[in-house]
Design an enzyme around this catalytic site. Sequence first.
Site, PDB file in Angstrom:
ATOM      1  N   THR A  13       3.369  -6.754   8.991  1.00 27.91           N
ATOM      2  CA  THR A  13       2.259  -5.785   9.141  1.00 27.91           C
ATOM      3  C   THR A  13       1.551  -5.510   7.811  1.00 27.91           C
ATOM      4  O   THR A  13       0.579  -4.770   7.782  1.00 27.91           O
ATOM      5  CB  THR A  13       2.780  -4.447   9.709  1.00 27.91           C
ATOM      6  OG1 THR A  13       3.826  -3.979   8.850  1.00 27.91           O
ATOM      7  CG2 THR A  13       3.306  -4.603  11.124  1.00 27.91           C
ATOM      8  N   GLN A  15      -0.352  -6.710   3.995  1.00 25.65           N
ATOM      9  CA  GLN A  15      -1.471  -7.614   3.658  1.00 25.65           C
ATOM     10  C   GLN A  15      -1.053  -9.086   3.745  1.00 25.65           C
ATOM     11  O   GLN A  15      -1.665  -9.892   4.462  1.00 25.65           O
ATOM     12  CB  GLN A  15      -1.975  -7.332   2.244  1.00 25.65           C
ATOM     13  CG  GLN A  15      -2.962  -8.413   1.747  1.00 25.65           C
ATOM     14  CD  GLN A  15      -3.312  -8.303   0.281  1.00 25.65           C
ATOM     15  OE1 GLN A  15      -4.387  -7.831  -0.040  1.00 25.65           O
ATOM     16  NE2 GLN A  15      -2.437  -8.748  -0.617  1.00 25.65           N
ATOM     17  N   ASP A  16      -0.006  -9.451   3.009  1.00 30.00           N
ATOM     18  CA  ASP A  16       0.375 -10.865   2.949  1.00 30.00           C
ATOM     19  C   ASP A  16       0.927 -11.342   4.289  1.00 30.00           C
ATOM     20  O   ASP A  16       0.701 -12.494   4.693  1.00 30.00           O
ATOM     21  CB  ASP A  16       1.450 -11.088   1.873  1.00 30.00           C
ATOM     22  CG  ASP A  16       0.900 -10.905   0.470  1.00 30.00           C
ATOM     23  OD1 ASP A  16      -0.269 -10.506   0.334  1.00 30.00           O
ATOM     24  OD2 ASP A  16       1.648 -11.160  -0.491  1.00 30.00           O
ATOM     25  N   SER A  85       6.141  -1.531  -1.922  1.00 28.92           N
ATOM     26  CA  SER A  85       5.405  -2.369  -2.881  1.00 28.92           C
ATOM     27  C   SER A  85       4.463  -1.595  -3.802  1.00 28.92           C
ATOM     28  O   SER A  85       3.785  -2.214  -4.619  1.00 28.92           O
ATOM     29  CB  SER A  85       4.609  -3.430  -2.111  1.00 28.92           C
ATOM     30  OG  SER A  85       3.477  -2.834  -1.505  1.00 28.92           O
ATOM     31  N   SER A 126       7.510 -10.937  -8.094  1.00 29.19           N
ATOM     32  CA  SER A 126       6.252 -10.340  -8.576  1.00 29.19           C
ATOM     33  C   SER A 126       6.082 -10.462 -10.087  1.00 29.19           C
ATOM     34  O   SER A 126       7.051 -10.379 -10.852  1.00 29.19           O
ATOM     35  CB  SER A 126       6.261  -8.862  -8.186  1.00 29.19           C
ATOM     36  OG  SER A 126       5.267  -8.159  -8.892  1.00 29.19           O
ATOM     37  N   GLU A 128       5.107  -8.169 -11.775  1.00 27.25           N
ATOM     38  CA  GLU A 128       5.562  -6.885 -12.337  1.00 27.25           C
ATOM     39  C   GLU A 128       6.890  -7.075 -13.086  1.00 27.25           C
ATOM     40  O   GLU A 128       7.252  -6.239 -13.911  1.00 27.25           O
ATOM     41  CB  GLU A 128       5.741  -5.848 -11.237  1.00 27.25           C
ATOM     42  CG  GLU A 128       4.463  -5.153 -10.817  1.00 27.25           C
ATOM     43  CD  GLU A 128       3.899  -4.224 -11.890  1.00 27.25           C
ATOM     44  OE1 GLU A 128       4.629  -3.352 -12.370  1.00 27.25           O
ATOM     45  OE2 GLU A 128       2.735  -4.387 -12.257  1.00 27.25           O
ATOM     46  N   TYR A 150      10.028  -0.293  -9.396  1.00 27.26           N
ATOM     47  CA  TYR A 150       9.628  -1.413  -8.527  1.00 27.26           C
ATOM     48  C   TYR A 150       9.892  -2.744  -9.236  1.00 27.26           C
ATOM     49  O   TYR A 150      10.492  -3.660  -8.664  1.00 27.26           O
ATOM     50  CB  TYR A 150       8.141  -1.289  -8.163  1.00 27.26           C
ATOM     51  CG  TYR A 150       7.570  -2.527  -7.514  1.00 27.26           C
ATOM     52  CD1 TYR A 150       7.767  -2.785  -6.165  1.00 27.26           C
ATOM     53  CD2 TYR A 150       6.839  -3.460  -8.259  1.00 27.26           C
ATOM     54  CE1 TYR A 150       7.254  -3.938  -5.572  1.00 27.26           C
ATOM     55  CE2 TYR A 150       6.320  -4.612  -7.673  1.00 27.26           C
ATOM     56  CZ  TYR A 150       6.530  -4.845  -6.333  1.00 27.26           C
ATOM     57  OH  TYR A 150       6.024  -5.992  -5.748  1.00 27.26           O
ATOM     58  N   HIS A 180      -2.581 -10.149  -5.946  1.00 27.28           N
ATOM     59  CA  HIS A 180      -3.530 -10.805  -5.046  1.00 27.28           C
ATOM     60  C   HIS A 180      -4.023  -9.787  -4.034  1.00 27.28           C
ATOM     61  O   HIS A 180      -3.284  -8.955  -3.547  1.00 27.28           O
ATOM     62  CB  HIS A 180      -2.924 -12.042  -4.389  1.00 27.28           C
ATOM     63  CG  HIS A 180      -1.547 -11.840  -3.860  1.00 27.28           C
ATOM     64  ND1 HIS A 180      -0.433 -11.848  -4.664  1.00 27.28           N
ATOM     65  CD2 HIS A 180      -1.109 -11.584  -2.618  1.00 27.28           C
ATOM     66  CE1 HIS A 180       0.630 -11.619  -3.935  1.00 27.28           C
ATOM     67  NE2 HIS A 180       0.259 -11.437  -2.681  1.00 27.28           N
ATOM     68  N   ARG A 185      -6.049  -5.357   1.780  1.00 27.43           N
ATOM     69  CA  ARG A 185      -5.223  -4.690   0.779  1.00 27.43           C
ATOM     70  C   ARG A 185      -5.103  -3.200   1.106  1.00 27.43           C
ATOM     71  O   ARG A 185      -6.093  -2.583   1.569  1.00 27.43           O
ATOM     72  CB  ARG A 185      -5.896  -4.875  -0.587  1.00 27.43           C
ATOM     73  CG  ARG A 185      -5.134  -4.355  -1.781  1.00 27.43           C
ATOM     74  CD  ARG A 185      -3.794  -4.992  -1.917  1.00 27.43           C
ATOM     75  NE  ARG A 185      -3.436  -5.259  -3.306  1.00 27.43           N
ATOM     76  CZ  ARG A 185      -2.183  -5.323  -3.742  1.00 27.43           C
ATOM     77  NH1 ARG A 185      -1.172  -5.132  -2.917  1.00 27.43           N
ATOM     78  NH2 ARG A 185      -1.933  -5.610  -5.010  1.00 27.43           N
ATOM     79  N   ARG A 192      -8.745  -2.194  -3.968  1.00 23.01           N
ATOM     80  CA  ARG A 192      -9.260  -1.704  -2.671  1.00 23.01           C
ATOM     81  C   ARG A 192      -9.778  -0.273  -2.817  1.00 23.01           C
ATOM     82  O   ARG A 192     -10.757   0.104  -2.164  1.00 23.01           O
ATOM     83  CB  ARG A 192      -8.138  -1.791  -1.631  1.00 23.01           C
ATOM     84  CG  ARG A 192      -8.546  -1.380  -0.240  1.00 23.01           C
ATOM     85  CD  ARG A 192      -9.413  -2.410   0.474  1.00 23.01           C
ATOM     86  NE  ARG A 192     -10.161  -1.785   1.563  1.00 23.01           N
ATOM     87  CZ  ARG A 192      -9.635  -1.327   2.682  1.00 23.01           C
ATOM     88  NH1 ARG A 192      -8.331  -1.468   2.914  1.00 23.01           N
ATOM     89  NH2 ARG A 192     -10.378  -0.762   3.593  1.00 23.01           N
ATOM     90  N   ARG A 279       0.516   6.233 -15.186  1.00 23.19           N
ATOM     91  CA  ARG A 279       1.931   6.036 -14.823  1.00 23.19           C
ATOM     92  C   ARG A 279       2.845   6.377 -15.996  1.00 23.19           C
ATOM     93  O   ARG A 279       2.420   6.275 -17.155  1.00 23.19           O
ATOM     94  CB  ARG A 279       2.145   4.582 -14.404  1.00 23.19           C
ATOM     95  CG  ARG A 279       1.293   4.255 -13.208  1.00 23.19           C
ATOM     96  CD  ARG A 279       1.297   2.786 -12.830  1.00 23.19           C
ATOM     97  NE  ARG A 279       0.355   2.617 -11.722  1.00 23.19           N
ATOM     98  CZ  ARG A 279       0.181   1.497 -11.038  1.00 23.19           C
ATOM     99  NH1 ARG A 279       0.882   0.418 -11.352  1.00 23.19           N
ATOM    100  NH2 ARG A 279      -0.683   1.447 -10.056  1.00 23.19           N
TER     101      ARG A 279
END
Length: 325
Positions: A13, A15-16, A85, A126, A128, A150, A180, A185, A192, A279
Site C-alpha cells: 500500500t 509508494q514503492d 519509513s 536505504s 539513510e 530509522y 525516490h 509519495r 511531495r 531534526r
Amino acid sequence: MTKNRRALITGITGQDGAYLARFLLDRGYEVHGIVRRSSTETFERISLIRDQVYLHQADLLDQLSLVRVVEKSQPHEVYNLAAQSFVPTSFDQPLLTGEFTALGVTRVLEAIRLVDPSIRFYQASSSEMFGKVQEEPQTERTPLWPRSPYGVAKVYGHWITVNYRESYDLFACSGILFNHESPLRGKEFVTRKISDGVARIKLGLQKKLKLGNLDAQRDWGFAGDYVRAMWLMLQQDAPDDFVIATGMKHSVRDFCEVAFGHVGLTWQDHVETDASLLRPADVNTLCGDPSKAQQQLGWEPEVSFAELVRMMVDADLERAAKEAS
Ligand code: NAP
Ligand code: F7E
C-alpha cells in the site's frame, strides 16, 4: 512476460509497493501483498489494481502471520518494502521503528527460511544508512554512519539480509536505494510537501509553505525507475547488494526553485522556514554512485530531476483543482 511467477510484497500500500505491483503485473506475475488491518482502509495507491492482486492481512510485528502468508501465497520472490519509513517519526518512536524497520526484516527472513528457503528475497535498504557521509559519492563499500533511529534500523535490516545470505545460503539481496519520489509519495516527505504546496498556492487554496532545512541535499530519482532495479536484482544468477541512485544531487532549495518556477511563481515569495521542522540530527548531503547497478544489472534511471519535479507538481495541480471545484 514472466509466466507462472508469484511475488509477495510487504508494504504494497506504500509508494514503492504500488509501483512494484504494477510493474510485476505487467510482466505476468501473480502478485500478493501484505496489508495491515485498519479501521479505515489505506488502499488508495493500489485502487486501480485492487482486483488484480491478492491481499493478505499480516503484520511485520507478528511472526506467525508472516509464516502463514508465505505458506499461503507460495511466492518465488518476496519484496520486503514495509517499514516505518518517515525519519522524523523515528525520533519520536524509536522503539516501534526498530520493531518494524529492523526486527521486521528478520521476521520475514525467518518465515522464508522456515517455509521455503528457495524463495528470492529483496530488502529495501536505504541511503539513510550513509548518514554522516564518509565519502562522496557513496558506493556499496562506503562505511555506514546512520544519523537517525530509522537509519540505524535500516543498517540492522541490511546486515541481517547479508547475514542470512551468508549463513543459510538464501538468495537475499539488499538494494541501497537513494531518495525516490513520485506523485504517490507520502505528503509528509519534503518533495511531495513542496509539490502539493505549490499546487495549492497556485490555486489560491494556501498562502505559505513552511519548510525546515533548505540546505539539505539529496540524490532524488523517480520511484517507477527504482522498482525496476529491485526486480532486476532478483533475476541475477547470484544474490548481491546494489546502490540505486542517479549520481546527481540537488538541495531542497533547488527543488523549490524548479517546482514554483514550473507554475510561474517565485519560491522566495511563499516559502517560510520553521525551526520546529529541523531534526535532532539531519543528513546534510547524499549522492550515490550507481556504477555497479549500471554494469551488472544494466539499470539506468530514465526520469531526470526536472522531469520528476514537474511530474509531481502537475499531478498535485490536478488533484488540487478537483478539490477546489
Ligand atoms: P511508504 O510509502 O512509507 O510505505 C510503507 C509501507 O509499509 C506501507 O504499505 C505501510 O502500510 C507498510 N507498513 C508499515 N508498517 C508495517 C507493519 N508493521 N506491517 C506491515 N506493513 C507495514 O514507503 P516507500 O517510500 O514506499 O518505501 C518502501 C521501502 O523502501 C521502505 O522500507 C522504505 O523505508 C524504503 N526506502 C524508501 C526510500 C524512498 O526514497 N522512498 C529510499 C530508500 C529506502 P500502511 O499503508 O498500512 O501504513
Ligand atoms: O527529507 C529536509 C529534511 O523527509 C529530505 C525516506 O523515504 O529518503 C527519505 O528520507 C530532506 C531532509 O526524506 C522539510 O531535513 C526540509 O534533510 O523528504 P524527507 P529523508 O529524510 O531523506 C530515505 C532515503 C529513506 O529511506 C526514507 O524512508 O529534506 N526538509 N524541510 C524537510 N523534510 C520534510 N520531511 N519536511 C520538511 O518540511
